[in-house]
Design a protein around this motif. Structure first.
Motif, PDB file in Angstrom:
ATOM      1  N   GLU A 107     -18.567 -58.680 -18.343  1.00 14.44           N
ATOM      2  CA  GLU A 107     -19.182 -59.396 -17.225  1.00 14.44           C
ATOM      3  C   GLU A 107     -19.438 -60.854 -17.634  1.00 14.44           C
ATOM      4  O   GLU A 107     -20.560 -61.364 -17.605  1.00 14.44           O
ATOM      5  CB  GLU A 107     -20.477 -58.717 -16.767  1.00 14.44           C
ATOM      6  N   ALA A 108     -18.355 -61.511 -18.023  1.00 15.44           N
ATOM      7  CA  ALA A 108     -18.432 -62.870 -18.533  1.00 15.44           C
ATOM      8  C   ALA A 108     -17.255 -63.685 -18.012  1.00 15.44           C
ATOM      9  O   ALA A 108     -16.281 -63.144 -17.471  1.00 15.44           O
ATOM     10  CB  ALA A 108     -18.436 -62.862 -20.061  1.00 15.44           C
ATOM     11  N   LEU A 109     -17.369 -64.993 -18.165  1.00 16.40           N
ATOM     12  CA  LEU A 109     -16.295 -65.929 -17.859  1.00 16.40           C
ATOM     13  C   LEU A 109     -16.144 -66.886 -19.034  1.00 16.40           C
ATOM     14  O   LEU A 109     -17.117 -67.205 -19.717  1.00 16.40           O
ATOM     15  CB  LEU A 109     -16.603 -66.751 -16.607  1.00 16.40           C
ATOM     16  N   ILE A 321     -20.110 -63.803  -9.169  1.00 17.53           N
ATOM     17  CA  ILE A 321     -18.692 -63.442  -9.205  1.00 17.53           C
ATOM     18  C   ILE A 321     -18.529 -61.930  -9.338  1.00 17.53           C
ATOM     19  O   ILE A 321     -17.683 -61.320  -8.676  1.00 17.53           O
ATOM     20  CB  ILE A 321     -17.985 -64.145 -10.384  1.00 17.53           C
ATOM     21  N   TYR A 322     -19.338 -61.321 -10.182  1.00 22.39           N
ATOM     22  CA  TYR A 322     -19.176 -59.894 -10.469  1.00 22.39           C
ATOM     23  C   TYR A 322     -19.931 -58.991  -9.497  1.00 22.39           C
ATOM     24  O   TYR A 322     -19.481 -57.873  -9.220  1.00 22.39           O
ATOM     25  CB  TYR A 322     -19.611 -59.590 -11.907  1.00 22.39           C
ATOM     26  N   ARG A 323     -21.067 -59.440  -8.987  1.00 24.39           N
ATOM     27  CA  ARG A 323     -21.895 -58.583  -8.142  1.00 24.39           C
ATOM     28  C   ARG A 323     -21.815 -58.942  -6.666  1.00 24.39           C
ATOM     29  O   ARG A 323     -22.196 -58.134  -5.819  1.00 24.39           O
ATOM     30  CB  ARG A 323     -23.356 -58.659  -8.611  1.00 24.39           C
ATOM     31  N   GLY A 324     -21.406 -60.165  -6.347  1.00 26.00           N
ATOM     32  CA  GLY A 324     -21.294 -60.559  -4.950  1.00 26.00           C
ATOM     33  C   GLY A 324     -22.589 -61.102  -4.370  1.00 26.00           C
ATOM     34  O   GLY A 324     -23.630 -61.146  -5.044  1.00 26.00           O
ATOM     35  N   PRO A 325     -22.565 -61.513  -3.098  1.00 28.08           N
ATOM     36  CA  PRO A 325     -23.713 -62.182  -2.479  1.00 28.08           C
ATOM     37  C   PRO A 325     -25.004 -61.374  -2.450  1.00 28.08           C
ATOM     38  O   PRO A 325     -26.089 -61.952  -2.412  1.00 28.08           O
ATOM     39  CB  PRO A 325     -23.220 -62.467  -1.056  1.00 28.08           C
ATOM     40  N   THR A 326     -24.899 -60.060  -2.466  1.00 30.45           N
ATOM     41  CA  THR A 326     -26.129 -59.256  -2.399  1.00 30.45           C
ATOM     42  C   THR A 326     -26.988 -59.387  -3.653  1.00 30.45           C
ATOM     43  O   THR A 326     -28.160 -59.011  -3.639  1.00 30.45           O
ATOM     44  CB  THR A 326     -25.809 -57.769  -2.182  1.00 30.45           C
ATOM     45  N   VAL A 327     -26.421 -59.957  -4.716  1.00 28.83           N
ATOM     46  CA  VAL A 327     -27.205 -60.103  -5.948  1.00 28.83           C
ATOM     47  C   VAL A 327     -28.406 -61.011  -5.731  1.00 28.83           C
ATOM     48  O   VAL A 327     -29.448 -60.825  -6.371  1.00 28.83           O
ATOM     49  CB  VAL A 327     -26.313 -60.620  -7.107  1.00 28.83           C
ATOM     50  N   VAL A 328     -28.294 -61.962  -4.799  1.00 29.45           N
ATOM     51  CA  VAL A 328     -29.418 -62.880  -4.566  1.00 29.45           C
ATOM     52  C   VAL A 328     -30.621 -62.114  -4.032  1.00 29.45           C
ATOM     53  O   VAL A 328     -31.739 -62.212  -4.555  1.00 29.45           O
ATOM     54  CB  VAL A 328     -29.012 -64.005  -3.589  1.00 29.45           C
TER      55      VAL A 328
END
Length: 357
Positions: A107-109, A321-328
């Motif tokens: 889960e990195a870039l 990037i990995y979890r999408g907008p719902t992470v907020v």
């Protein structure tokens, strides 16, 4: 829904997926709100930092939207603030492609983008249109120097970029810590930063802008403490904050075919070091200067750890990037629950509690 979208995007190269996503969000900002419930923050999460009122502490880190093409979408996702850039005075293409790589197992870039951007004037024109329509949240602008500007003239680039962009910002971040512009990290000394702050002060004062200095996680601990102590004792401290941290050139054990690529590493592998730097900075600042945390935040517990270590605000990028907008929304709701569990009436009461103890 995002898992289906992600499966499509992850079939593309990382930079192509990035470009397509930004283009779509720029055209249809409302799409950012399609993935989850509207983010509603409790009063417990509200705070004022450097004169700006944040309804909650979760913001978008610089680097994702370098040119400010999708600003309304970030607030539709629920971010209380968004930082665009890095923007340089003159446009530049950045480093050769490929220059952005997913390390999915970690889960990195890894990126070596190199401050690719449209230049301050073009970005300012775009932001003026956004401002006229209303942003919906606090807007930060991250500025840097052009690659071909020698370090002994760097202050001229920062001043030129700020002169163009200051009227459109709620705060500005000075980036002296990207690993992808040769020699840039050499500017991370207390003497240069203080000289630079003095050089941009007339512009900053005209617009009463808060200024954040973004530091690298790869600096020695004692050097981080020295920089913080110098800034916290400076005449600029009343409008100054520190962002901990930029990406790292260190390489902990990683997985996947791109683990050896050059560039700055972000995401989960950066989490522990980022929190350590927050703690070092908070101990050196002694409450004289606020801290913004960035690096490896994926869960409410991650954000809470950084707040308890001394951060007032928290930025994310790789988690999106990995979890999408719902992470907020997950971060906002989960952080509120953690504060309530531990008996904090406001987030300000939790900031730095582990350092104080």
């Amino acid at each position: 829904m995002y898992s289906a979208v992600r499966s499509i995007l992850f079939r593309l190269s990382a930079e192509r997926a990035h470009e397509w996503t930004l283009a779509a969000l720029g055209l249809v900002p409302a799409a950012a709100g399609w993935f989850g419930p509207r983010v509603q923050a409790s009063e417990r999460l509200a705070q004022t930092v450097l004169g700006l009122s944040f309804p909650h502490p979760i913001g978008l880190a610089a680097g994702l939207d370098k040119n400010g093409v999708a600003i309304p979408a970030w607030y539709r996702m629920g971010f209380s603030f968004a930082e665009i850039g890095t923007v340089t005075p003159r446009p530049q293409p950045g480093n050769p492609k490929p220059r952005l790589f997913r390390l999915i197992e970690d889960e990195a870039l890894i990126n070596r983008m190199g401050f690719n951007n449209d230049g301050a004037r073009a970005v300012a024109r775009r932001l003026a249109r956004v401002r006229q329509a209303g942003t919906g949240g606090i807007l930060g602008i991250n500025i840097g120097k052009n690659k071909d500007t020698p370090n002994d003239s760097a202050h001229e680039d920062y001043r030129a970029a700020l002169d163009e962009l200051a009227p459109l910002a709620d705060y500005v971040t000075i980036n002296v810590s990207s690993p992808n512009t040769p020699g840039l990290r050499d500017l991370q000394s207390e003497s240069f930063i203080l000289e630079l702050l003095q050089a941009v002060e007339p512009i900053r004062a005209r617009y009463r802008l808060p200024v954040w200095i973004k530091v690298a996680p790869d600096l020695p601990n004692d050097e981080i403490a020295r920089i913080v102590e110098a800034l916290a004792a400076s005449p600029f401290r009343e409008h100054l904050g520190l962002i901990c941290t930029n990406t790292t050139v260190r390489r902990p054990p990683l997985s996947g075919p791109y683990r050896g690529e050059a560039g700055g590493l972000s995401g989960r592998p950066l989490a522990a070091r980022s929190t350590e730097v927050v703690r070092i900075a908070a101990q050196a600042a002694q409450g004289r200067m606020p801290i913004m945390a960035s690096g490896g935040v994926f869960s409410p517990q991650d954000a809470y750890e950084k707040i308890r270590s001394g951060a007032s605000l928290v930025q994310i990028y790789t988690a999106l990037i990995y979890r999408g907008p719902t992470v907020v929304g997950d971060l906002v709701r989960g952080l509120d629950a953690l504060l309530a569990r531990d008996g904090f009436r406001s987030i300000a009461d939790a900031v730095g509690v582990d350092v104080r103890d």
